[in-house]
Design a protein around this motif. Sequence first.
Motif, mmCIF file in Angstrom:
data_model
loop_
_atom_site.group_PDB
_atom_site.id
_atom_site.type_symbol
_atom_site.label_atom_id
_atom_site.label_comp_id
_atom_site.label_asym_id
_atom_site.label_seq_id
_atom_site.Cartn_x
_atom_site.Cartn_y
_atom_site.Cartn_z
ATOM 1 N N PHE A 257 7.508 -0.944 -6.430
ATOM 2 C CA PHE A 257 6.077 -1.171 -6.362
ATOM 3 C C PHE A 257 5.811 -2.655 -6.858
ATOM 4 O O PHE A 257 5.363 -3.522 -6.369
ATOM 5 C CB PHE A 257 5.140 -0.117 -7.152
ATOM 6 C CG PHE A 257 3.695 -0.642 -7.235
ATOM 7 C CD1 PHE A 257 2.645 -0.576 -6.160
ATOM 8 C CD2 PHE A 257 3.172 -1.172 -8.464
ATOM 9 C CE1 PHE A 257 1.422 -1.220 -6.251
ATOM 10 C CE2 PHE A 257 2.276 -1.684 -8.683
ATOM 11 C CZ PHE A 257 1.131 -1.684 -7.555
ATOM 12 N N ASP A 258 6.599 -2.807 -8.141
ATOM 13 C CA ASP A 258 6.398 -3.978 -8.886
ATOM 14 C C ASP A 258 7.159 -5.242 -7.930
ATOM 15 O O ASP A 258 6.313 -6.292 -7.991
ATOM 16 C CB ASP A 258 7.021 -3.889 -10.266
ATOM 17 C CG ASP A 258 6.288 -3.097 -11.073
ATOM 18 O OD1 ASP A 258 5.151 -2.823 -10.905
ATOM 19 O OD2 ASP A 258 6.712 -2.610 -12.154
ATOM 20 N N ARG A 259 8.095 -4.866 -7.506
ATOM 21 C CA ARG A 259 8.791 -5.775 -6.558
ATOM 22 C C ARG A 259 7.892 -6.168 -5.296
ATOM 23 O O ARG A 259 7.884 -7.383 -5.247
ATOM 24 C CB ARG A 259 10.214 -5.217 -6.032
ATOM 25 C CG ARG A 259 11.040 -6.095 -5.265
ATOM 26 C CD ARG A 259 12.367 -5.607 -5.155
ATOM 27 N NE ARG A 259 13.171 -6.276 -3.998
ATOM 28 C CZ ARG A 259 13.009 -6.295 -2.409
ATOM 29 N NH1 ARG A 259 12.100 -5.415 -1.985
ATOM 30 N NH2 ARG A 259 13.661 -7.315 -1.842
ATOM 31 N N GLN A 260 7.318 -5.261 -4.804
ATOM 32 C CA GLN A 260 6.502 -5.527 -3.616
ATOM 33 C C GLN A 260 5.357 -6.322 -3.973
ATOM 34 O O GLN A 260 4.958 -7.083 -3.260
ATOM 35 C CB GLN A 260 6.408 -4.278 -2.788
ATOM 36 C CG GLN A 260 5.641 -4.237 -1.437
ATOM 37 C CD GLN A 260 6.185 -5.249 -0.613
ATOM 38 O OE1 GLN A 260 7.479 -4.944 -0.346
ATOM 39 N NE2 GLN A 260 5.615 -5.932 0.299
ATOM 40 N N ALA A 261 4.611 -5.968 -4.973
ATOM 41 C CA ALA A 261 3.416 -6.583 -5.621
ATOM 42 C C ALA A 261 3.851 -8.235 -5.754
ATOM 43 O O ALA A 261 3.098 -9.119 -5.628
ATOM 44 C CB ALA A 261 3.042 -6.043 -6.697
ATOM 45 N N GLU A 262 5.207 -8.449 -6.206
ATOM 46 C CA GLU A 262 5.602 -9.891 -6.634
ATOM 47 C C GLU A 262 5.619 -10.659 -5.150
ATOM 48 O O GLU A 262 5.128 -11.830 -5.114
ATOM 49 C CB GLU A 262 6.714 -9.886 -7.187
ATOM 50 C CG GLU A 262 7.473 -11.194 -7.573
ATOM 51 C CD GLU A 262 6.360 -12.060 -8.540
ATOM 52 O OE1 GLU A 262 6.223 -13.316 -8.614
ATOM 53 O OE2 GLU A 262 5.557 -11.332 -9.122
ATOM 54 N N ILE B 285 11.901 4.464 -10.306
ATOM 55 C CA ILE B 285 12.334 3.631 -8.994
ATOM 56 C C ILE B 285 11.183 3.606 -8.214
ATOM 57 O O ILE B 285 10.994 2.125 -8.128
ATOM 58 C CB ILE B 285 13.087 5.029 -8.321
ATOM 59 C CG1 ILE B 285 14.627 5.243 -9.000
ATOM 60 C CG2 ILE B 285 13.266 4.207 -6.743
ATOM 61 C CD1 ILE B 285 15.408 6.279 -8.260
ATOM 62 N N THR B 286 10.236 4.251 -8.119
ATOM 63 C CA THR B 286 8.797 3.998 -7.285
ATOM 64 C C THR B 286 8.137 2.671 -7.885
ATOM 65 O O THR B 286 7.495 1.940 -7.439
ATOM 66 C CB THR B 286 7.773 5.207 -7.043
ATOM 67 O OG1 THR B 286 7.716 5.604 -8.524
ATOM 68 C CG2 THR B 286 8.730 6.181 -6.168
ATOM 69 N N GLN B 287 8.039 2.848 -9.485
ATOM 70 C CA GLN B 287 7.570 1.935 -10.176
ATOM 71 C C GLN B 287 8.054 0.390 -10.017
ATOM 72 O O GLN B 287 7.597 -0.805 -9.701
ATOM 73 C CB GLN B 287 7.615 2.165 -11.601
ATOM 74 C CG GLN B 287 6.686 0.959 -12.734
ATOM 75 C CD GLN B 287 5.428 1.271 -12.423
ATOM 76 O OE1 GLN B 287 4.707 2.064 -12.507
ATOM 77 N NE2 GLN B 287 4.707 -0.234 -12.055
ATOM 78 N N GLN C 92 0.796 -1.179 0.004
ATOM 79 C CA GLN C 92 0.137 0.080 -0.148
ATOM 80 C C GLN C 92 0.896 1.357 -0.032
ATOM 81 O O GLN C 92 0.578 2.144 -0.903
ATOM 82 C CB GLN C 92 -0.761 -0.032 1.081
ATOM 83 C CG GLN C 92 -1.503 0.863 1.432
ATOM 84 C CD GLN C 92 -2.854 1.300 0.207
ATOM 85 O OE1 GLN C 92 -2.974 0.800 -0.623
ATOM 86 N NE2 GLN C 92 -3.608 2.470 0.772
ATOM 87 N N ASN C 93 1.873 1.433 0.822
ATOM 88 C CA ASN C 93 2.755 2.285 0.850
ATOM 89 C C ASN C 93 3.562 2.574 -0.387
ATOM 90 O O ASN C 93 3.688 3.753 -1.002
ATOM 91 C CB ASN C 93 3.919 2.177 1.752
ATOM 92 C CG ASN C 93 3.300 2.316 3.266
ATOM 93 O OD1 ASN C 93 2.057 3.048 3.439
ATOM 94 N ND2 ASN C 93 3.794 1.801 4.401
ATOM 95 N N LYS C 94 4.070 1.495 -1.113
ATOM 96 C CA LYS C 94 4.444 1.658 -2.387
ATOM 97 C C LYS C 94 3.797 2.173 -3.451
ATOM 98 O O LYS C 94 4.115 2.641 -4.353
ATOM 99 C CB LYS C 94 5.365 0.182 -2.884
ATOM 100 C CG LYS C 94 6.494 -0.311 -1.871
ATOM 101 C CD LYS C 94 7.497 0.651 -1.633
ATOM 102 C CE LYS C 94 8.807 0.155 -0.705
ATOM 103 N NZ LYS C 94 9.832 1.043 -0.632
ATOM 104 N N ARG C 95 2.515 1.615 -3.393
ATOM 105 C CA ARG C 95 1.599 2.203 -4.206
ATOM 106 C C ARG C 95 1.385 3.504 -4.202
ATOM 107 O O ARG C 95 1.130 4.412 -5.043
ATOM 108 C CB ARG C 95 0.169 1.278 -4.090
ATOM 109 C CG ARG C 95 -0.839 1.485 -5.378
ATOM 110 C CD ARG C 95 -1.584 2.474 -5.198
ATOM 111 N NE ARG C 95 -2.422 2.483 -4.101
ATOM 112 C CZ ARG C 95 -3.068 3.573 -3.810
ATOM 113 N NH1 ARG C 95 -2.991 4.861 -4.376
ATOM 114 N NH2 ARG C 95 -3.751 3.653 -2.516
ATOM 115 N N LEU C 96 1.217 3.951 -2.970
ATOM 116 C CA LEU C 96 1.153 5.605 -2.749
ATOM 117 C C LEU C 96 2.171 6.166 -3.187
ATOM 118 O O LEU C 96 2.237 7.295 -3.823
ATOM 119 C CB LEU C 96 0.971 5.871 -1.372
ATOM 120 C CG LEU C 96 -0.462 5.478 -0.602
ATOM 121 C CD1 LEU C 96 -0.469 5.499 1.016
ATOM 122 C CD2 LEU C 96 -1.655 6.210 -1.171
#
Length: 387
Positions: free
Chosen positions: A223-228, A218-220, A166-170
């Motif tokens: 986010f992709d890493r955390q989603a995985e 960087i944020t993308q 959620q934080n990475k998405r924000l």
Amino acid sequence: MSIMDFNVKKLAADAGTFLSRAVQFTEEKLGQAEKTELDAHLENLLSKAECTKQWTEKIMKQTEVLLQPNPNARIEEFVYEKLDRKAPSRTNNQELLGQFMIDAGNDFGPGTAYGNALIKCGETQKRIGTADRELIQTSAINFLTPLRNFIEGDYKTIAKEKKLLQNKRLDLDAAKTRLKKAKVAETRATQLNSTQPEGDNIMIWAEEVTKAEQELRITQSEFDRQAEITRLLLEGISSTHAHHLRCLNDFVEAQMTYYAQCYQYMLDLQKQLGSFPSTFVSNNNQSSTTSMSNISTPSSSAVTTSLLPSTSSTVVTPALTDLKESSGSRKARVLYDYDAANSSELSLLADEVITVYSIVGMDSDWLMGERGNQKGKVPITYLELLN
């Protein structure tokens, strides 16, 4: 750079990140900012995990209530568990009832029918209490503990990674918003430069756009890493369901063993009670003048029949044998209530004294009884001859 300077800068950066997330979250709620949606597969996994957590908590709590109905005892066990100490052993309700029955039976006298029956019932209740204790222990180890480990272990990890996602998405959406604003500002500066040459402004906004694009990449990536990571954890929910299914089978098997033991104990008790007369079994049509008329009668004819005294397979005492061989009469005390089956028999009340004698040709299990002007056959198993 001193350690203090580094800590201050890190604190400032963290505060800036937190503020950026807060602003992004607020604008999303107000409909003033776009929100990156998770893919459908990840959303389904998140929903499945949340559903699993909620139902696991409900099943676990209700199972604890089933195994230990006393809320105070559950609280005590919870406290001892948190202190990593073994809770003191306590007598359960079945064992307590059994002990009361045994004490009462010994007080009334083990040689009496009622006292003997109480002792036998008490021993059975204590065996059921032991079986209940084994059920609780087995269920706690094989069923409740795995459910609790999921709630306090696996799901906490999932919730932590979900929060990071959620934080990475924000952060990602905040970077998208900054890039969008920087591009708008750059476009305006370019349009303004056509009428009023201000090359410095264009360069400044061009640099802002470049920084925003780099931050977005960087944020993308984060986010992709955390989603995985979150997806891999959530896919383990299927394995959790398989594990809980095995635990559920263990719980059912423990219950099956417990109820089979209880059934066998009660079956054995019923046979024992059926081996001698019971003063507490009476016909629904019995007169209200009987001494035990306030005792309710079992509705099942099978149970009633099993508890009735036998009139055909009882050992005849020497005194009764002598009476049957003589032509005289004797006084006898009635041991148990008896309802006459037909007009040739005499109904009896416990503790009354009647006159009995034998008639030639009468069945060996019966005597002729007299009470005043009433006369009829009576079963010898219900009598005690008086001297």
